[in-house]
Enzyme design. Structure first.
Site, PDB file in Angstrom:
ATOM      1  N   ASP A  41      81.252 -56.524  61.495  1.00 19.12           N
ATOM      2  CA  ASP A  41      80.343 -56.190  60.392  1.00 19.12           C
ATOM      3  C   ASP A  41      80.597 -54.776  59.868  1.00 19.12           C
ATOM      4  O   ASP A  41      81.014 -53.889  60.618  1.00 19.12           O
ATOM      5  CB  ASP A  41      78.892 -56.317  60.894  1.00 19.12           C
ATOM      6  CG  ASP A  41      77.902 -56.394  59.748  1.00 19.12           C
ATOM      7  OD1 ASP A  41      78.315 -56.703  58.610  1.00 19.12           O
ATOM      8  OD2 ASP A  41      76.714 -56.148  59.998  1.00 19.12           O
ATOM      9  N   GLY A  44      81.772 -54.002  53.904  1.00 20.02           N
ATOM     10  CA  GLY A  44      81.255 -53.643  52.583  1.00 20.02           C
ATOM     11  C   GLY A  44      80.827 -52.187  52.543  1.00 20.02           C
ATOM     12  O   GLY A  44      81.158 -51.453  51.601  1.00 20.02           O
ATOM     13  N   THR A  87      77.652 -69.463  58.092  1.00 20.08           N
ATOM     14  CA  THR A  87      77.074 -70.474  57.200  1.00 20.08           C
ATOM     15  C   THR A  87      76.131 -69.825  56.182  1.00 20.08           C
ATOM     16  O   THR A  87      75.773 -70.452  55.186  1.00 20.08           O
ATOM     17  CB  THR A  87      76.297 -71.545  58.010  1.00 20.08           C
ATOM     18  OG1 THR A  87      75.458 -70.883  58.969  1.00 20.08           O
ATOM     19  CG2 THR A  87      77.240 -72.482  58.741  1.00 20.08           C
ATOM     20  N   GLU A  88      75.734 -68.595  56.430  1.00 20.31           N
ATOM     21  CA  GLU A  88      74.866 -67.862  55.491  1.00 20.31           C
ATOM     22  C   GLU A  88      75.676 -67.055  54.478  1.00 20.31           C
ATOM     23  O   GLU A  88      75.139 -66.604  53.463  1.00 20.31           O
ATOM     24  CB  GLU A  88      73.936 -66.902  56.252  1.00 20.31           C
ATOM     25  CG  GLU A  88      72.816 -67.592  57.011  1.00 20.31           C
ATOM     26  CD  GLU A  88      73.306 -68.391  58.206  1.00 20.31           C
ATOM     27  OE1 GLU A  88      74.188 -67.897  58.944  1.00 20.31           O
ATOM     28  OE2 GLU A  88      72.830 -69.525  58.394  1.00 20.31           O
ATOM     29  N   ASN A  89      76.961 -66.836  54.753  1.00 20.70           N
ATOM     30  CA  ASN A  89      77.751 -65.985  53.854  1.00 20.70           C
ATOM     31  C   ASN A  89      78.027 -66.643  52.490  1.00 20.70           C
ATOM     32  O   ASN A  89      78.460 -65.962  51.560  1.00 20.70           O
ATOM     33  CB  ASN A  89      79.065 -65.548  54.516  1.00 20.70           C
ATOM     34  CG  ASN A  89      78.879 -64.485  55.587  1.00 20.70           C
ATOM     35  OD1 ASN A  89      79.618 -64.427  56.565  1.00 20.70           O
ATOM     36  ND2 ASN A  89      77.891 -63.620  55.424  1.00 20.70           N
ATOM     37  N   TRP A  90      77.708 -67.941  52.353  1.00 20.95           N
ATOM     38  CA  TRP A  90      77.814 -68.584  51.038  1.00 20.95           C
ATOM     39  C   TRP A  90      76.835 -67.976  50.050  1.00 20.95           C
ATOM     40  O   TRP A  90      76.948 -68.187  48.841  1.00 20.95           O
ATOM     41  CB  TRP A  90      77.558 -70.096  51.145  1.00 20.95           C
ATOM     42  CG  TRP A  90      78.544 -70.802  52.021  1.00 20.95           C
ATOM     43  CD1 TRP A  90      78.323 -71.255  53.289  1.00 20.95           C
ATOM     44  CD2 TRP A  90      79.907 -71.142  51.719  1.00 20.95           C
ATOM     45  NE1 TRP A  90      79.460 -71.855  53.794  1.00 20.95           N
ATOM     46  CE2 TRP A  90      80.444 -71.798  52.842  1.00 20.95           C
ATOM     47  CE3 TRP A  90      80.717 -70.950  50.593  1.00 20.95           C
ATOM     48  CZ2 TRP A  90      81.755 -72.261  52.889  1.00 20.95           C
ATOM     49  CZ3 TRP A  90      82.024 -71.414  50.631  1.00 20.95           C
ATOM     50  CH2 TRP A  90      82.528 -72.057  51.770  1.00 20.95           C
ATOM     51  N   ARG A 209      78.682 -56.168  68.343  1.00 24.67           N
ATOM     52  CA  ARG A 209      78.488 -56.135  66.894  1.00 24.67           C
ATOM     53  C   ARG A 209      78.769 -54.725  66.403  1.00 24.67           C
ATOM     54  O   ARG A 209      78.217 -53.757  66.938  1.00 24.67           O
ATOM     55  CB  ARG A 209      77.074 -56.540  66.489  1.00 24.67           C
ATOM     56  CG  ARG A 209      76.948 -56.567  64.960  1.00 24.67           C
ATOM     57  CD  ARG A 209      75.610 -57.056  64.464  1.00 24.67           C
ATOM     58  NE  ARG A 209      75.675 -57.242  63.013  1.00 24.67           N
ATOM     59  CZ  ARG A 209      75.092 -58.209  62.331  1.00 24.67           C
ATOM     60  NH1 ARG A 209      74.389 -59.101  62.971  1.00 24.67           N
ATOM     61  NH2 ARG A 209      75.206 -58.288  61.017  1.00 24.67           N
ATOM     62  N   ARG A 215      71.371 -57.149  65.433  1.00 19.75           N
ATOM     63  CA  ARG A 215      70.916 -58.542  65.387  1.00 19.75           C
ATOM     64  C   ARG A 215      72.142 -59.420  65.620  1.00 19.75           C
ATOM     65  O   ARG A 215      73.279 -58.950  65.516  1.00 19.75           O
ATOM     66  CB  ARG A 215      70.238 -58.871  64.050  1.00 19.75           C
ATOM     67  CG  ARG A 215      71.084 -58.591  62.831  1.00 19.75           C
ATOM     68  CD  ARG A 215      70.372 -58.979  61.521  1.00 19.75           C
ATOM     69  NE  ARG A 215      71.098 -58.433  60.390  1.00 19.75           N
ATOM     70  CZ  ARG A 215      70.845 -57.252  59.831  1.00 19.75           C
ATOM     71  NH1 ARG A 215      69.856 -56.501  60.283  1.00 19.75           N
ATOM     72  NH2 ARG A 215      71.570 -56.810  58.824  1.00 19.75           N
TER      73      ARG A 215
HETATM   74  C1  IPE Z   1      77.451 -61.565  60.157  1.00 21.44           C
HETATM   75  O1  IPE Z   1      77.459 -60.494  59.280  1.00 21.44           O
HETATM   76  C2  IPE Z   1      78.489 -62.566  59.765  1.00 21.44           C
HETATM   77  C3  IPE Z   1      79.879 -62.164  59.985  1.00 21.44           C
HETATM   78  C4  IPE Z   1      80.283 -61.045  60.521  1.00 21.44           C
HETATM   79  C5  IPE Z   1      80.868 -63.149  59.586  1.00 21.44           C
HETATM   80  P1  IPE Z   1      76.518 -60.464  57.986  1.00 21.44           P
HETATM   81  O2  IPE Z   1      76.743 -59.145  57.347  1.00 21.44           O
HETATM   82  O3  IPE Z   1      76.746 -61.661  57.163  1.00 21.44           O
HETATM   83  O4  IPE Z   1      75.071 -60.579  58.636  1.00 21.44           O
HETATM   84  P2  IPE Z   1      73.650 -60.020  58.153  1.00 21.44           P
HETATM   85  O5  IPE Z   1      73.479 -60.453  56.732  1.00 21.44           O
HETATM   86  O6  IPE Z   1      73.684 -58.546  58.297  1.00 21.44           O
HETATM   87  O7  IPE Z   1      72.681 -60.658  59.098  1.00 21.44           O
HETATM   88  C1  IPE Z   2      81.496 -58.188  57.554  1.00 20.71           C
HETATM   89  O1  IPE Z   2      81.288 -57.121  56.699  1.00 20.71           O
HETATM   90  C2  IPE Z   2      82.397 -59.239  56.965  1.00 20.71           C
HETATM   91  C3  IPE Z   2      81.737 -60.519  56.675  1.00 20.71           C
HETATM   92  C4  IPE Z   2      80.488 -60.823  56.893  1.00 20.71           C
HETATM   93  C5  IPE Z   2      82.572 -61.555  56.083  1.00 20.71           C
HETATM   94  P1  IPE Z   2      80.190 -57.196  55.560  1.00 20.71           P
HETATM   95  O2  IPE Z   2      80.831 -57.772  54.334  1.00 20.71           O
HETATM   96  O3  IPE Z   2      78.979 -57.901  56.031  1.00 20.71           O
HETATM   97  O4  IPE Z   2      79.893 -55.665  55.336  1.00 20.71           O
HETATM   98  P2  IPE Z   2      78.467 -54.975  55.122  1.00 20.71           P
HETATM   99  O5  IPE Z   2      77.587 -55.426  56.244  1.00 20.71           O
HETATM  100  O6  IPE Z   2      77.975 -55.448  53.785  1.00 20.71           O
HETATM  101  O7  IPE Z   2      78.754 -53.518  55.166  1.00 20.71           O
HETATM  102 MG    MG Z   3      77.285 -57.298  56.971  1.00 19.88          MG
END
Ligand code: IPE
Ligand code: IPE
Ligand code: MG
Length: 263
Positions: A41, A44, A87-90, A209, A215
């Site tokens: 994580d 971004g 499954t939530e990243n969609w 993580r 979380r």
């Molecule tokens: C968890 O990260 C999913 C992956 C690393 C693939 P997210 O960034 O999607 O999770 P949330 O939104 O912080 O819970």
């Molecule tokens: C993890 O980084 C990659 C994926 C969930 C695919 P994020 O894209 O969630 O990065 P942040 O959490 O927005 O910084």
């Molecule tokens: Mg993230």
């Protein structure tokens, strides 16, 4: 324990992936977690901090993924689950989703020879519906090519959700009940474990993580029910094998009781 810094960009050259043996930490025998899960994580935020677009953060993560795989091999980890797309990243923007799908497919294609040379058995955990066919095709071809490798199993969790995995297991068992193969009042924990995406893979011992979030975001709900958790501050693109080793070093000093009493 402190570890020397290893430059993860060096991993872009597949021929020289591994560290000087003198810097690989010697963990107590039999104490290294057999199965580690990593919630990768912070890509971004890493990009945002540099005035870049989010997808550039994902691109910066690629060499880190392979540095961590190399570090896991060096530490003697046998299974590594990498949370790549949930499954939530969609719910993300269509352009980011499109990027992540294409990028996952390309990474597997680009890196399969390297993983094969390292003795990696490529695996996949996730749901088929919605996942791009080209991603599934690339995963299936990498799994076929590397199926006899035994150094480490690397599980790419793509279109993965812990709840989806349990719902899929429940649906498969319900079908067996309907077909009279098992009795509905005989559903056991072992039956559920046997219907997960990769039933041969042992429970997860340690979940790491990155990025400071505390979380589990629907990762390995069943497999990591008794895992040790480590929330590390580094954003994923700033990580590498030394972060993994630091977590393992912390893990080997923990006391896992599984509800029992320390002898
Ligand atoms: C968890 O990260 C999913 C992956 C690393 C693939 P997210 O960034 O999607 O999770 P949330 O939104 O912080 O819970
Ligand atoms: C993890 O980084 C990659 C994926 C969930 C695919 P994020 O894209 O969630 O990065 P942040 O959490 O927005 O910084
Ligand atoms: Mg993230």
């Amino acid at each position: 324990m402190t570890f020397e810094h290893v430059d993860s960009t060096s991993l872009e050259i597949p021929a020289a992936p591994f560290s000087d043996p003198s810097i690989i930490p010697q963990f107590p025998k039999g104490k290294v977690p057999r199965h580690i899960g990593v919630i990768m994580d912070g890509n971004g935020r890493w990009a945002q901090q540099r005035g870049l677009v989010r997808t550039q953060g994902h691109q910066a993560a690629e060499p880190v993924v392979f540095d961590i795989i190399a570090g896991a091999i060096e530490a003697g980890v046998r299974y590594l689950s990498l949370y790549t797309f949930s499954t939530e990243n969609w719910r993300r923007s269509p352009s980011e989703v499109r990027f992540l799908m294409g990028f996952s497919r390309d990474i597997i294609r680009r890196r399969v020879a390297q993983m094969d040379a390292w003795g990696v058995r490529v695996r996949w955990a996730g749901r088929r519906p919605k996942l791009w066919k080209s991603v599934i095709d690339e995963l299936e071809s990498a799994m076929e090519r590397t199926k006899h490798n035994t150094v480490i199993d690397v599980v790419f969790c793509i279109n993965y959700g812990g709840r989806a995995e349990l719902a899929d297991a429940a649906a498969a068992i319900a079908n067996e009940v309907r077909d009279g193969k098992v009795s509905g009042d005989r559903v056991t924990e072992k039956m559920i474990a046997d219907h997960l995406y990769n039933p041969d893979i042992p429970n997860c011992d340690l979940v790491i993580r990155t990025s400071g979030e505390r979380r589990v975001s629907n990762f390995l709900s069943w497999e990591a029910a008794y895992a040790e958790l480590d929330f590390v501050p580094e954003l994923f693109p700033d990580c590498g094998r030394t972060v993994l080793w630091r977590s393992i070093d912390d893990y080997v000093h923990r006391d896992r009781r599984f509800g029992g009493v320390k002898k």
